[in-house]
Design a protein around this motif. Structure first.
Motif, PDB file in Angstrom:
ATOM      1  N   LEU A  25     -17.120 -44.437   8.412  1.00  0.00           N
ATOM      2  CA  LEU A  25     -17.425 -43.219   7.657  1.00  0.00           C
ATOM      3  C   LEU A  25     -18.832 -43.226   7.098  1.00  0.00           C
ATOM      4  N   ASP A  26     -19.364 -44.413   6.830  1.00  0.00           N
ATOM      5  CA  ASP A  26     -20.618 -44.512   6.086  1.00  0.00           C
ATOM      6  C   ASP A  26     -21.794 -45.072   6.872  1.00  0.00           C
ATOM      7  N   GLU A  27     -21.642 -45.257   8.162  1.00  0.00           N
ATOM      8  CA  GLU A  27     -22.732 -45.821   8.963  1.00  0.00           C
ATOM      9  C   GLU A  27     -23.382 -44.758   9.833  1.00  0.00           C
ATOM     10  N   ASN A  28     -24.609 -45.028  10.233  1.00  0.00           N
ATOM     11  CA  ASN A  28     -25.364 -44.144  11.104  1.00  0.00           C
ATOM     12  C   ASN A  28     -24.679 -44.051  12.459  1.00  0.00           C
ATOM     13  N   LEU A  29     -24.257 -42.845  12.814  1.00  0.00           N
ATOM     14  CA  LEU A  29     -23.514 -42.641  14.063  1.00  0.00           C
ATOM     15  C   LEU A  29     -24.392 -42.787  15.296  1.00  0.00           C
ATOM     16  N   VAL A  30     -25.699 -42.668  15.139  1.00  0.00           N
ATOM     17  CA  VAL A  30     -26.609 -42.883  16.267  1.00  0.00           C
ATOM     18  C   VAL A  30     -26.481 -44.330  16.750  1.00  0.00           C
ATOM     19  N   ASP A  31     -26.259 -45.243  15.818  1.00  0.00           N
ATOM     20  CA  ASP A  31     -26.074 -46.649  16.171  1.00  0.00           C
ATOM     21  C   ASP A  31     -24.789 -46.883  16.961  1.00  0.00           C
ATOM     22  N   HIS A  32     -23.898 -45.909  16.946  1.00  0.00           N
ATOM     23  CA  HIS A  32     -22.629 -46.010  17.677  1.00  0.00           C
ATOM     24  C   HIS A  32     -22.647 -45.174  18.958  1.00  0.00           C
ATOM     25  N   GLY A  33     -23.825 -44.631  19.299  1.00  0.00           N
ATOM     26  CA  GLY A  33     -23.977 -43.913  20.558  1.00  0.00           C
ATOM     27  C   GLY A  33     -24.014 -42.405  20.463  1.00  0.00           C
ATOM     28  N   LEU A  34     -23.949 -41.856  19.256  1.00  0.00           N
ATOM     29  CA  LEU A  34     -23.992 -40.407  19.119  1.00  0.00           C
ATOM     30  C   LEU A  34     -25.445 -39.942  19.249  1.00  0.00           C
ATOM     31  N   ASP A  35     -25.697 -39.081  20.210  1.00  0.00           N
ATOM     32  CA  ASP A  35     -27.054 -38.564  20.418  1.00  0.00           C
ATOM     33  C   ASP A  35     -27.116 -37.082  20.043  1.00  0.00           C
ATOM     34  N   SER A  36     -28.285 -36.505  20.160  1.00  0.00           N
ATOM     35  CA  SER A  36     -28.473 -35.117  19.731  1.00  0.00           C
ATOM     36  C   SER A  36     -27.619 -34.130  20.521  1.00  0.00           C
ATOM     37  N   VAL A  37     -27.429 -34.373  21.788  1.00  0.00           N
ATOM     38  CA  VAL A  37     -26.606 -33.471  22.605  1.00  0.00           C
ATOM     39  C   VAL A  37     -25.160 -33.494  22.109  1.00  0.00           C
ATOM     40  N   ARG A  38     -24.660 -34.668  21.787  1.00  0.00           N
ATOM     41  CA  ARG A  38     -23.289 -34.776  21.285  1.00  0.00           C
ATOM     42  C   ARG A  38     -23.156 -34.176  19.892  1.00  0.00           C
ATOM     43  N   ILE A  39     -24.178 -34.344  19.054  1.00  0.00           N
ATOM     44  CA  ILE A  39     -24.135 -33.713  17.730  1.00  0.00           C
ATOM     45  C   ILE A  39     -24.053 -32.196  17.886  1.00  0.00           C
ATOM     46  N   MET A  40     -24.841 -31.632  18.791  1.00  0.00           N
ATOM     47  CA  MET A  40     -24.798 -30.184  19.029  1.00  0.00           C
ATOM     48  C   MET A  40     -23.428 -29.743  19.542  1.00  0.00           C
ATOM     49  N   ALA A  41     -22.839 -30.524  20.434  1.00  0.00           N
ATOM     50  CA  ALA A  41     -21.510 -30.179  20.959  1.00  0.00           C
ATOM     51  C   ALA A  41     -20.470 -30.190  19.841  1.00  0.00           C
ATOM     52  N   LEU A  42     -20.529 -31.208  18.983  1.00  0.00           N
ATOM     53  CA  LEU A  42     -19.601 -31.269  17.855  1.00  0.00           C
ATOM     54  C   LEU A  42     -19.820 -30.084  16.921  1.00  0.00           C
ATOM     55  N   ASP A  58     -29.532 -30.412   9.575  1.00  0.00           N
ATOM     56  CA  ASP A  58     -28.792 -31.022   8.472  1.00  0.00           C
ATOM     57  C   ASP A  58     -28.007 -32.245   8.940  1.00  0.00           C
ATOM     58  N   LEU A  59     -27.350 -32.111  10.078  1.00  0.00           N
ATOM     59  CA  LEU A  59     -26.536 -33.214  10.593  1.00  0.00           C
ATOM     60  C   LEU A  59     -27.406 -34.335  11.147  1.00  0.00           C
TER      61      LEU A  59
END
Length: 75
Positions: A25-42, A58-59
């Motif tokens: 919940l509290d860690e940088n999701l980029v370090d877990h493989g979340l990239d900008s394309v996936r953030i946009m999809a979410l 913001d995200l």
């Protein structure tokens, strides 16, 4: 149905092909493989399904579930 921390976590896990328990919940999701394309999809999913009005910048600024929760109106 409003977003919750657990629903956000489940959606992120689904996007990454991971188990929700493995997504912190509290860690940088980029370090877990979340990239900008996936953030946009979410974000698009949450806008469509939950009426979220947050924007990508913001995200992307603080990519952690706990940071996103208030931006997404999570209960």
């Amino acid at each position: 149905m409003p977003l919750t921390l657990e629903l956000i976590r489940a959606d992120v896990a689904d996007c990454l092909g991971e188990d929700p328990a493995d997504i912190p919940l509290d860690e940088n999701l980029v370090d877990h493989g979340l990239d900008s394309v996936r953030i946009m999809a979410l974000l698009e999913r949450w806008r469509r399904d939950h009426g979220v009005t947050a924007d990508f910048a913001d995200l992307a600024e603080q990519p952690a579930i706990e940071a996103w929760a208030p931006l997404l109106g999570a209960a």
